[in-house]
Design an enzyme around this catalytic site. Structure first.
Site, PDB file in Angstrom:
ATOM      1  N   LYS A 198       0.822  -1.220   0.000  1.00  0.00           N
ATOM      2  CA  LYS A 198       0.000   0.000   0.000  1.00  0.00           C
ATOM      3  C   LYS A 198       0.858   1.273   0.000  1.00  0.00           C
ATOM      4  O   LYS A 198       2.067   1.203   0.125  1.00  0.00           O
ATOM      5  CB  LYS A 198      -0.961  -0.024   1.195  1.00  0.00           C
ATOM      6  CG  LYS A 198      -1.886  -1.251   1.185  1.00  0.00           C
ATOM      7  CD  LYS A 198      -2.883  -1.253   0.018  1.00  0.00           C
ATOM      8  CE  LYS A 198      -3.398  -2.617  -0.371  1.00  0.00           C
ATOM      9  NZ  LYS A 198      -4.382  -3.240   0.461  1.00  0.00           N
TER      10      LYS A 198
HETATM   11  C1  LIG Z   1      -5.452  -4.265   0.734  1.00  0.00           C
HETATM   12  C2  LIG Z   1      -6.900  -4.092   0.592  1.00  0.00           C
HETATM   13  C3  LIG Z   1      -7.784  -4.455   1.614  1.00  0.00           C
HETATM   14  C4  LIG Z   1      -7.402  -5.226   2.836  1.00  0.00           C
HETATM   15  O1  LIG Z   1      -6.355  -4.755   3.541  1.00  0.00           O
HETATM   16  P1  LIG Z   1      -5.544  -5.708   4.528  1.00  0.00           P
HETATM   17  O2  LIG Z   1      -4.806  -4.735   5.359  1.00  0.00           O
HETATM   18  O3  LIG Z   1      -4.657  -6.578   3.695  1.00  0.00           O
HETATM   19  O4  LIG Z   1      -6.524  -6.506   5.307  1.00  0.00           O
HETATM   20  C5  LIG Z   1      -9.130  -4.169   1.444  1.00  0.00           C
HETATM   21  N1  LIG Z   1      -9.578  -3.578   0.333  1.00  0.00           N
HETATM   22  C6  LIG Z   1      -8.776  -3.240  -0.682  1.00  0.00           C
HETATM   23  C7  LIG Z   1      -9.349  -2.570  -1.881  1.00  0.00           C
HETATM   24  C8  LIG Z   1      -7.410  -3.512  -0.605  1.00  0.00           C
HETATM   25  O5  LIG Z   1      -6.621  -3.207  -1.621  1.00  0.00           O
END
Ligand SMILES: *Cc1c(COP(=O)(O)O)cnc(C)c1O
Length: 401
Positions: free
Chosen positions: A197
């Site tokens: 992210k």
């Molecule tokens: C990464 C992501 C999540 C979940 O995040 P985590 O921290 O891995 O649980 C949810 N929605 C979207 C669109 C994502 O890209």
């Protein structure tokens, strides 16, 4: 120029070493911050988690933030704190992450999918409105690739029909919508700090809201449903009993994650600047490739992307290969790719459980079959970006109809 045969067709790969799809930017600051926590004697949830929550509020403009161990935990707690469960329906878009649909299952509610807008891959507000029934309690909207959803239209419909709006902002840290940062608009906003992210804590997430009661409830639910967090239990205030107010979860962030997050958040402006530069270079390079549809999202009037991913939609009608073969061809050039995302209603569990089938959400299915994401990360070098552009052009040139 190496505009000859693609590696998949027997040519020499454009790169000798493999370019990862994504690599986090971790510097000395991150290492020092984490090392300080490890030596401090307090490594679980404590002052650094609180500080990271405060800094994220300052950055997004949200009034309250709760540190969590994932974005998924935040999506789940949003539904739990709303008291959503059996007999209720929750709408989300057919293009989204697994977690957006799975958390609806976790609370025992019925997932209902809406189709997407072709230009952004975000939920189509008109289809969202069509999917509302008497049982609908909430909508989970996803700011795909970092591009804000049409929040004015969504909020207007949701308000009229008394439906809660949950923003999956996992792609969107740093995005703004009509002058407001994503994370400060709705009562339920969820960020992820997963390794790929815009900023990372390895694994981790944050819930933001402007409503103090929601913040308090999510905070309590994130740590066993008990009324005082562990840090306060063992502080110098003297012993205080804790009470179980809800059957809560073990979803809290802890200080090692927060240390990483604090170091990363300091760099967010330079990260976003670099992501934008890379995006713009790809846009320029691919603007004259008719086989590619680019997704630029909403722009202008204080609305800006977080430039989280660089998706392209392959116009497979103009190519001799499909998307999956295209992926093989790019990987054969020693370049990593991602897919964001294949339509959720077509995954085996959802097909089997709800008898969902192809044809239900045409726009989402079109994207599901054709989308792929190219590498986009802060530490990419200029020649890395050049390699990706050359590889994509070489492959399209060879396989075009
Ligand atoms: C990464 C992501 C999540 C979940 O995040 P985590 O921290 O891995 O649980 C949810 N929605 C979207 C669109 C994502 O890209």
């Amino acid at each position: 120029m190496k505009m000859d045969k693609p590696a998949l067709a027997g040519g020499r790969p454009i790169r000798k070493n493999f370019l990862l799809f994504h690599r986090p930017t971790i510097g000395k600051e991150e290492v020092d911050m984490v090392s300080t926590v490890l030596k401090s004697g307090w490594i679980t949830k404590g002052v650094l988690t609180k500080e990271f929550e405060k800094k994220l509020c300052a950055y997004t403009g949200a009034r309250y933030a709760v540190g969590l161990n994932s974005g998924t935990a935040g999506l789940h707690l949003a539904l739990v704190s709303l008291g959503i469960g059996r007999g209720d329906e929750v709408i989300t878009s057919a293009i989204g992450f697994a977690a957006d649909a799975n958390v609806i299952m976790h609370v025992g509610a019925q997932p209902v999918f809406a189709d997407i807008e072709p230009g952004t891959c975000n939920i189509d507000p008109r289809d969202f409105e069509k999917k509302i029934t008497k049982k609908t309690r909430a909508v989970i909207v996803v700011h795909m690739y970092g591009n804000p959803c049409d929040m004015d239209a969504i909020n207007k419909i949701a308000k009229k029909r008394k439906i809660a709006v949950i923003e999956d902002a996992c792609h969107a840290l740093g995005a703004t919508y009509e002058g407001k940062r994503i994370g400060s608009i709705s009562d339920f906003n969820i960020f992820s700090f997963y390794a790929t992210k815009n900023i990372t804590t390895g694994e981790g997430g944050m819930f933001t809201t402007n409503d103090s009661r929601i913040a308090q409830k999510v905070d309590i639910l994130s740590l066993h449903g008990i009324s005082r967090d562990a840090y306060k239990r063992y502080s110098s205030e003297g012993y205080r009993h804790w009470d179980i107010l809800y059957p809560g979860y073990k979803y809290n962030m802890f200080d090692i994650q927060a240390a990483l997050g604090l170091a990363q958040l300091k760099k967010i402006n330079s990260f976003l600047k670099r992501r934008k530069e890379i995006t713009e270079r790809y846009n320029r390079a691919f603007s004259d490739v008719p086989q590619l549809q680019l997704l630029n999202g909403r722009q202008g009037r204080g609305t800006r992307s977080a430039y989280h991913l660089y998706p392209v939609i392959l116009k497979t009608e103009m190519l001799k290969i499909n998307r999956d073969k295209m992926i093989e061809a790019i990987q054969a050039e020693n370049i990593g790719i991602g897919i964001h995302f294949r339509a959720i209603h077509l995954h085996p569990f959802y097909r089997k459980t709800f008898r969902f089938k192809r044809g239900m959400h045409p726009q989402a299915e079109y994207v599901s079959d054709r989308v792929l994401s190219l590498p986009l990360f802060v530490d990419m070098t200029s020649s890395d970006i050049g390699d990706v552009i050359e590889a994509v052009k070489r492959i399209i040139n060879y396989y075009k109809k």
